[in-house]
Design an enzyme around this catalytic site. Structure first.
Site, short mmCIF file in Angstrom:
data_model
loop_
_atom_site.label_atom_id
_atom_site.label_comp_id
_atom_site.label_asym_id
_atom_site.label_seq_id
_atom_site.Cartn_x
_atom_site.Cartn_y
_atom_site.Cartn_z
N HIS A 103 -10.61 1.13 1.31
CA HIS A 103 -10.38 2.08 2.40
C HIS A 103 -11.66 2.02 3.23
O HIS A 103 -12.66 2.64 2.88
CB HIS A 103 -10.13 3.50 1.88
N HIS A 115 0.88 -1.19 0.00
CA HIS A 115 0.00 0.00 0.00
C HIS A 115 0.91 1.23 0.00
O HIS A 115 1.45 1.61 1.04
CB HIS A 115 -0.90 0.00 1.23
N HIS A 123 1.70 5.30 -1.67
CA HIS A 123 1.35 6.49 -2.46
C HIS A 123 2.62 7.08 -3.04
O HIS A 123 3.51 7.50 -2.27
CB HIS A 123 0.65 7.53 -1.59
N ASP A 126 1.33 2.53 3.55
CA ASP A 126 0.50 3.73 3.38
C ASP A 126 1.36 4.98 3.49
O ASP A 126 0.89 6.03 3.95
CB ASP A 126 -0.67 3.77 4.38
N HIS A 161 -5.00 -0.83 5.60
CA HIS A 161 -4.53 -0.12 6.80
C HIS A 161 -5.49 -0.25 7.99
O HIS A 161 -6.04 0.75 8.46
CB HIS A 161 -4.22 1.35 6.52
N LYS A 176 -8.91 -0.38 -6.14
CA LYS A 176 -9.02 0.24 -4.81
C LYS A 176 -10.32 1.02 -4.69
O LYS A 176 -10.58 1.92 -5.48
CB LYS A 176 -7.81 1.16 -4.60
O1 DOR Z 1 -3.46 9.35 5.67
C1 DOR Z 1 -3.78 9.04 4.53
N1 DOR Z 1 -3.19 9.62 3.46
N2 DOR Z 1 -4.75 8.14 4.35
C2 DOR Z 1 -5.25 7.87 3.13
O2 DOR Z 1 -6.14 7.07 3.02
C3 DOR Z 1 -4.77 8.61 1.94
C4 DOR Z 1 -3.43 9.11 2.15
C5 DOR Z 1 -3.00 10.12 1.10
O3 DOR Z 1 -3.20 9.85 -0.09
O4 DOR Z 1 -2.45 11.15 1.46
ZN ZN Z 2 -3.38 5.03 1.45
#
Ligand code: DOR
Ligand code: ZN
Length: 346
Positions: free
Chosen positions: A136, A16, A18, A242, A170, A97
């Site tokens: 999520h 997971h 980003h 995450d 998460h 997702k």
């Molecule tokens: O804390 C988070 N940041 N939770 C999420 O689900 C998305 C993520 C983000 O993309 O910044």
């Molecule tokens: Zn995330």
């Protein structure tokens, strides 16, 4: 028993992650690519990834930035898709997702939880095509209760689609930990920050914006439940950082963006945590083997690497430069007691 001072990780996977785009992608993708064999890449860009052309172009940008030393497992942003489209993209994605609309960063185009029936055709197609559903799982209720309020939705999905693999992303609560054990087709990812911190760390003293994330940090009891699944490398759970970078001025702001940036220190901090609990022998399962079996991956599906960590202090950088801006990692300016000693690509 002798203390273990050296840990070798075989192809760690971050299920997971980003990576964002443009200059943020160029900064953060190499940091994950250095230490991880591959990662499940989240689709919540602006606009989200919903088309084959944009998905493949994003994958190419990631590969160019990481010089092919890392396997990006791509995901699509859930919406209703046609059979023809899903068949055409099946080989290019590892999962889809699902975000409830507006629940977190860039999720405005997510699903309406009041109209779950409308999701059925796509969920049915995903089951038939063997596409994994990542979720999520938060309602729009009181912030501490959002995950718990979502659990009945997980249950109804698990029951309605017994052949669909569903990942509770998460997870943060004791109740979600329990639910992960209840249905054969339910699995969960667990972050580093939810294993280490509670709401008290975020807001019990001075407010710590770099610990602010969604789902929000929970109670001590919740953290202990997560820890026992992770430290035992329970086969229903796997690591998903995450790691969610935002520029410093978006975090240290009166409207603080949700997300904890952990990619450059996640392995060191996990070694430290598992070593503290004398569970080093379970780390490869939590970081790689469990994900391989949940997602049906084998060694040919990702770049193979051995990462050797030793008991030696690692000073986490205070920040990373993003052009004229900065990005602040978890533990900025602090020392962890494990560092990366060697990286060998096999
Ligand atoms: O804390 C988070 N940041 N939770 C999420 O689900 C998305 C993520 C983000 O993309 O910044
Ligand atoms: Zn995330």
């Amino acid at each position: 028993m002798n203390k273990i001072n050296k840990i070798i990780l075989n192809s760690p996977l971050d299920m997971h992650l980003h990576l964002r785009d443009e200059k943020m992608l160029e900064l953060v993708a190499p940091l994950s690519a250095k230490y991880f064999s591959g990662a499940l890449i989240m689709p919540n860009l602006v606009p989200p990834i919903t088309a084959k052309k944009t998905l493949l172009a994003y994958k190419t940008r990631i590969q160019n930035t990481t010089k092919n030393a890392f396997t990006p497992f791509m995901t699509l942003f859930f919406q209703n898709y046609s059979q023809e489209f899903l068949e055409s993209i099946k080989e290019d994605i590892l999962a889809i997702k699902m975000y409830p609309a507006g629940i977190t960063t860039n999720s405005e185009n997510g699903v309406n939880l009041l109209d779950l029936k409308s999701l059925a055709p796509t969920l049915k197609l995903m089951t038939e095509l063997g596409i994994v559903l990542c979720v999520h799982g938060e309602s729009s209720g009181f912030v501490m209760d959002r995950e718990k309020e979502f659990l009945p939705i997980y249950e109804s999905l698990a029951l309605a689609y017994p052949n669909l693999t569903i990942i509770m992303e998460h997870i943060t609560t004791k109740e979600a930990c329990e639910l992960s054990q209840k249905y054969d087709n339910l699995y969960a990812s667990i972050t580093l920050h939810h294993l280490l911190f509670t709401l008290d760390d975020l807001a019990g003293g001075f407010l710590k914006p770099h610990l602010f994330c969604k789902p929000i940090l929970k109670t001590h009891e919740d953290k202990e439940a997560l820890l026992s699944l992770a430290l035992e490398a329970n086969p229903k759970v796997m690591f998903g950082s995450d790691s969610a970078p935002h520029p410093k001025d978006k975090k240290e702001a009166c409207g603080c963006a949700a997300g904890v940036f952990t990619a450059p220190l996640a392995l060191q901090a996990l070694c430290s945590l598992f070593s503290k609990h004398k569970k080093e022998q379970n780390l490869n399962k939590f970081l790689s083997l469990n994900a391989r079996s949940i997602y049906n991956l084998n060694k040919t599906n990702f770049i193979n690497k051995n990462i050797t960590l030793i008991k030696k202090n690692f000073l986490v950088p205070k920040s990373y430069d993003l052009g004229s801006e900065k990005v602040v990692p978890l533990f900025a300016g602090e020392e962890l007691d494990f560092s990366i000693e060697e990286i060998s690509t096999l």
